[in-house]
Scaffold this motif. Sequence first.
Motif, PDB file in Angstrom:
ATOM      1  N   GLU A  16      -0.294  14.283  72.746  1.00 21.41           N
ATOM      2  CA  GLU A  16      -0.965  14.408  71.458  1.00 21.41           C
ATOM      3  C   GLU A  16       0.024  15.036  70.493  1.00 21.41           C
ATOM      4  OE1 GLU A  16      -3.868  13.325  70.649  1.00 21.41           O
ATOM      5  OE2 GLU A  16      -5.016  13.126  72.519  1.00 21.41           O
ATOM      6  N   GLY A  17       0.003  14.593  69.240  1.00 24.59           N
ATOM      7  CA  GLY A  17       0.950  15.173  68.298  1.00 24.59           C
ATOM      8  C   GLY A  17       0.560  14.934  66.860  1.00 24.59           C
ATOM      9  N   SER A  18       1.291  15.588  65.979  1.00 28.21           N
ATOM     10  CA  SER A  18       1.045  15.435  64.545  1.00 28.21           C
ATOM     11  C   SER A  18       2.248  15.974  63.784  1.00 28.21           C
ATOM     12  CB  SER A  18      -0.219  16.179  64.113  1.00 28.21           C
ATOM     13  OG  SER A  18      -0.051  17.577  64.296  1.00 28.21           O
ATOM     14  N   ALA A  19       2.361  15.530  62.536  1.00 31.02           N
ATOM     15  CA  ALA A  19       3.355  16.129  61.640  1.00 31.02           C
ATOM     16  C   ALA A  19       2.825  17.509  61.255  1.00 31.02           C
ATOM     17  CB  ALA A  19       3.557  15.261  60.401  1.00 31.02           C
ATOM     18  N   THR A  20       3.496  18.528  61.726  1.00 28.30           N
ATOM     19  CA  THR A  20       2.998  19.894  61.633  1.00 28.30           C
ATOM     20  C   THR A  20       3.033  20.404  60.196  1.00 28.30           C
ATOM     21  OG1 THR A  20       3.870  20.258  63.851  1.00 28.30           O
ATOM     22  CG2 THR A  20       3.339  22.207  62.580  1.00 28.30           C
ATOM     23  N   ALA A  21       2.063  21.247  59.864  1.00 31.37           N
ATOM     24  CA  ALA A  21       2.004  21.848  58.520  1.00 31.37           C
ATOM     25  C   ALA A  21       3.030  22.966  58.416  1.00 31.37           C
ATOM     26  CB  ALA A  21       0.599  22.357  58.231  1.00 31.37           C
ATOM     27  N   LEU A  22       4.261  22.557  58.476  1.00 33.74           N
ATOM     28  CA  LEU A  22       5.403  23.478  58.496  1.00 33.74           C
ATOM     29  C   LEU A  22       6.644  22.677  58.156  1.00 33.74           C
ATOM     30  CD1 LEU A  22       6.471  25.942  61.285  1.00 33.74           C
ATOM     31  CD2 LEU A  22       7.751  23.822  61.031  1.00 33.74           C
ATOM     32  N   PHE A  23       7.546  23.272  57.424  1.00 33.20           N
ATOM     33  CA  PHE A  23       8.829  22.629  57.143  1.00 33.20           C
ATOM     34  C   PHE A  23       9.926  23.267  57.984  1.00 33.20           C
ATOM     35  CE2 PHE A  23       6.969  21.886  52.769  1.00 33.20           C
ATOM     36  CZ  PHE A  23       6.843  20.517  52.919  1.00 33.20           C
ATOM     37  N   HIS A  24      10.740  22.467  58.652  1.00 33.18           N
ATOM     38  CA  HIS A  24      12.059  22.936  59.055  1.00 33.18           C
ATOM     39  C   HIS A  24      12.904  22.936  57.791  1.00 33.18           C
ATOM     40  CE1 HIS A  24      11.862  21.878  63.650  1.00 33.18           C
ATOM     41  NE2 HIS A  24      10.953  22.770  63.268  1.00 33.18           N
ATOM     42  N   VAL A  25      13.605  24.018  57.547  1.00 36.50           N
ATOM     43  CA  VAL A  25      14.344  24.145  56.299  1.00 36.50           C
ATOM     44  C   VAL A  25      15.784  24.571  56.559  1.00 36.50           C
ATOM     45  CG1 VAL A  25      12.237  24.779  55.028  1.00 36.50           C
ATOM     46  CG2 VAL A  25      13.731  26.591  55.906  1.00 36.50           C
ATOM     47  N   MET A  26      16.628  24.321  55.552  1.00 35.07           N
ATOM     48  CA  MET A  26      17.925  24.965  55.454  1.00 35.07           C
ATOM     49  C   MET A  26      17.816  26.003  54.342  1.00 35.07           C
ATOM     50  SD  MET A  26      21.663  23.424  54.336  1.00 35.07           S
ATOM     51  CE  MET A  26      21.127  22.940  52.696  1.00 35.07           C
ATOM     52  N   ILE A  27      18.119  27.247  54.646  1.00 31.78           N
ATOM     53  CA  ILE A  27      18.161  28.256  53.605  1.00 31.78           C
ATOM     54  C   ILE A  27      19.616  28.561  53.262  1.00 31.78           C
ATOM     55  CG2 ILE A  27      15.924  29.265  54.121  1.00 31.78           C
ATOM     56  CD1 ILE A  27      17.366  31.530  55.600  1.00 31.78           C
ATOM     57  N   MET A  28      19.849  28.935  52.012  1.00 34.23           N
ATOM     58  CA  MET A  28      21.185  29.224  51.507  1.00 34.23           C
ATOM     59  C   MET A  28      21.175  30.587  50.823  1.00 34.23           C
ATOM     60  SD  MET A  28      21.740  25.417  49.893  1.00 34.23           S
ATOM     61  CE  MET A  28      19.971  25.210  49.585  1.00 34.23           C
ATOM     62  N   ASN A  29      22.189  31.363  51.062  1.00 32.70           N
ATOM     63  CA  ASN A  29      22.307  32.693  50.469  1.00 32.70           C
ATOM     64  C   ASN A  29      22.941  32.563  49.087  1.00 32.70           C
ATOM     65  OD1 ASN A  29      22.734  35.347  49.782  1.00 32.70           O
ATOM     66  ND2 ASN A  29      23.937  35.863  51.597  1.00 32.70           N
ATOM     67  N   VAL A  30      22.108  32.649  48.044  1.00 30.16           N
ATOM     68  CA  VAL A  30      22.607  32.450  46.678  1.00 30.16           C
ATOM     69  C   VAL A  30      23.561  33.552  46.257  1.00 30.16           C
ATOM     70  CG1 VAL A  30      20.454  31.266  46.098  1.00 30.16           C
ATOM     71  CG2 VAL A  30      20.738  33.672  45.452  1.00 30.16           C
ATOM     72  N   ASN A  31      23.590  34.671  47.009  1.00 23.97           N
ATOM     73  CA  ASN A  31      24.433  35.807  46.629  1.00 23.97           C
ATOM     74  C   ASN A  31      25.711  35.929  47.452  1.00 23.97           C
ATOM     75  OD1 ASN A  31      22.661  36.842  44.577  1.00 23.97           O
ATOM     76  ND2 ASN A  31      21.300  37.539  46.200  1.00 23.97           N
ATOM     77  N   HIS A  32      25.926  34.986  48.380  1.00 23.49           N
ATOM     78  CA  HIS A  32      27.190  35.025  49.116  1.00 23.49           C
ATOM     79  C   HIS A  32      28.325  34.659  48.162  1.00 23.49           C
ATOM     80  CE1 HIS A  32      30.381  34.065  51.968  1.00 23.49           C
ATOM     81  NE2 HIS A  32      29.680  34.740  52.873  1.00 23.49           N
ATOM     82  N   PRO A  33      29.451  35.346  48.240  1.00 23.58           N
ATOM     83  CA  PRO A  33      30.561  35.076  47.297  1.00 23.58           C
ATOM     84  C   PRO A  33      30.972  33.609  47.229  1.00 23.58           C
ATOM     85  CG  PRO A  33      31.012  37.077  48.535  1.00 23.58           C
ATOM     86  CD  PRO A  33      29.750  36.482  49.128  1.00 23.58           C
ATOM     87  N   HIS A  34      30.896  32.897  48.341  1.00 21.67           N
ATOM     88  CA  HIS A  34      31.307  31.495  48.348  1.00 21.67           C
ATOM     89  C   HIS A  34      30.224  30.553  47.831  1.00 21.67           C
ATOM     90  CE1 HIS A  34      34.851  32.801  50.222  1.00 21.67           C
ATOM     91  NE2 HIS A  34      34.547  32.604  51.491  1.00 21.67           N
ATOM     92  N   LEU A  35      28.995  31.065  47.635  1.00 16.51           N
ATOM     93  CA  LEU A  35      27.878  30.181  47.278  1.00 16.51           C
ATOM     94  C   LEU A  35      27.194  30.576  45.974  1.00 16.51           C
ATOM     95  CD1 LEU A  35      26.138  29.707  50.763  1.00 16.51           C
ATOM     96  CD2 LEU A  35      27.892  28.291  49.698  1.00 16.51           C
TER      97      LEU A  35
END
Length: 516
Positions: free
Chosen positions: A268-287
């Motif tokens: 049994e399965g379903s598209a879960t009410a959850l996102f797999h995400v990529m998060i990014m650190n907006v305050n990292h010096p390189h980003l």
Amino acid sequence: MKKLLLTTAAVLLATGVNAQEITVGAANVSSYLDPGRDHSNVGSQFYYNAFDTLVGKNHDTLELEWRPALATEWELVEPTVMEFKLREGVKFHNGDEMTADDVVFSLNRMYQASFAPYVVRSKDRLGNFAEATKVDDYTVRVRVEREEPLWETLMNLQQVMIIPEDYTKALSGDPNVAEDGDYEAFSLAPVGTGPYRVSDFQPGEKVVYTRFDDFWGDKAPLETATVIRIPETASRITALKTGEADIVTNIAPDQLDLINADPNLKTEGSATALFHVMIMNVNHPHLKDPKIRQAMSLSIDRDLLNEALWLGKAVVPSTHTMKEMGALHQPDLVTFEYDPEKAKALLAESSYNGEEIVFDAFPVYYTNGVLAAQAIMEMWAEVGINGKLNVTEEWTGNSPDLMARSWSNPMYFADPFGSFGVMWAPEGPSEGAGRFNTDEDYAALWEKFRFSADVADRNAAYAKLMDRIKQDPPVLPLYRPFESWAMNKAVNWAPKPGHIPYVLDFRAGSISLSDS
């Protein structure tokens, strides 16, 4: 109430399923059990069987249909005060009777939190709630700071499930005072009012539910349900085939045909009410340059990830929205998209000079998590981003050295506030961790989105918030994963659409054992 259908002796022998008893092989088991402090994907599995809220919900439907639970009725007696009439005769698992004192204690431990884990949960979703007060033994009033458009929704949260006051206070130190040690002890010996009591808990390894015969509602259909940790997918499937487990969690789509081909098993399965995400650190010096983060996002072909990892069963969003949000679902917004040529152009315009961008990923926590991260490294390379994958058990989300990582953003309740909002509010967890920034304009949009009584106004404000996220991205929702459970054919169970992700619901009407 759906009645439990017991299998015949012959079927039981053939299937390994014991009448009124099941074993679940789970990818992970919590290290503590306290509905107030927990908001993890793993933890969300474990509370619904053992605890109750004042306001109940019909989980069979996506529509918001509220039902009496520990409160039999409720009404707004002032613009900022809701009164709740409590159900009489409710027993906690330790035998104590629930009264208004327990409800006030349970709610105020969150509304006026001092225990550090509660403070975090109170701030990210209950910040508008000021206090609960006792009117009489079976009447409670809850006061909010501002008029609240989401009363029932926020009174149905896992975090405001009711626990016993006297039992909890007596767990450590002064039995007349609620202390941090009491809450720590409660998380290892939890007591609620649900249809099952937690009869055995081995942190990180096993949870055993036993039917609670004094439950106020419909009798639990199972005598015992045992959840054991089996971290490897192959080992979980083996446990299912050998009868060591009757249900197993977190099965990737590429295993479904193999399991369904077994005449004794099903999925049994379903598209879960959850996102797999990529998060990014907006305050990292390189980003810090938003063009770099835009390029990181635009270079990821999420449709390809869906086809390769989820056989097209996942849901790839164009913005941070889910159909479960009802009138606040806005699938026409285009916040996130795939455009590798634009990604290359933005990199050329940006301050990026080929610096290594490290992508952290948990090894087994997320189904297909490492495979997705490996594919993202290749997609980054195609547009000129020098990515490096770091597979680690360590949570790096609060580190200033974080650059990017895999994470998830569940729907904690059916509203944009219950998904995006919990994580990306002004002064919320992401900003508090130092990887996200807001300003006065963002905060003003947020206030309109959060507190407007008009759905159209809330949608308009949310659309503007999504535009801010597009221009200066801290997050990319990859997809709603298609999560599957595999089980013996004698087990009749499936995830319900109205639950938050991953709930193992073994209440009456949710599971039965049968020979058909």
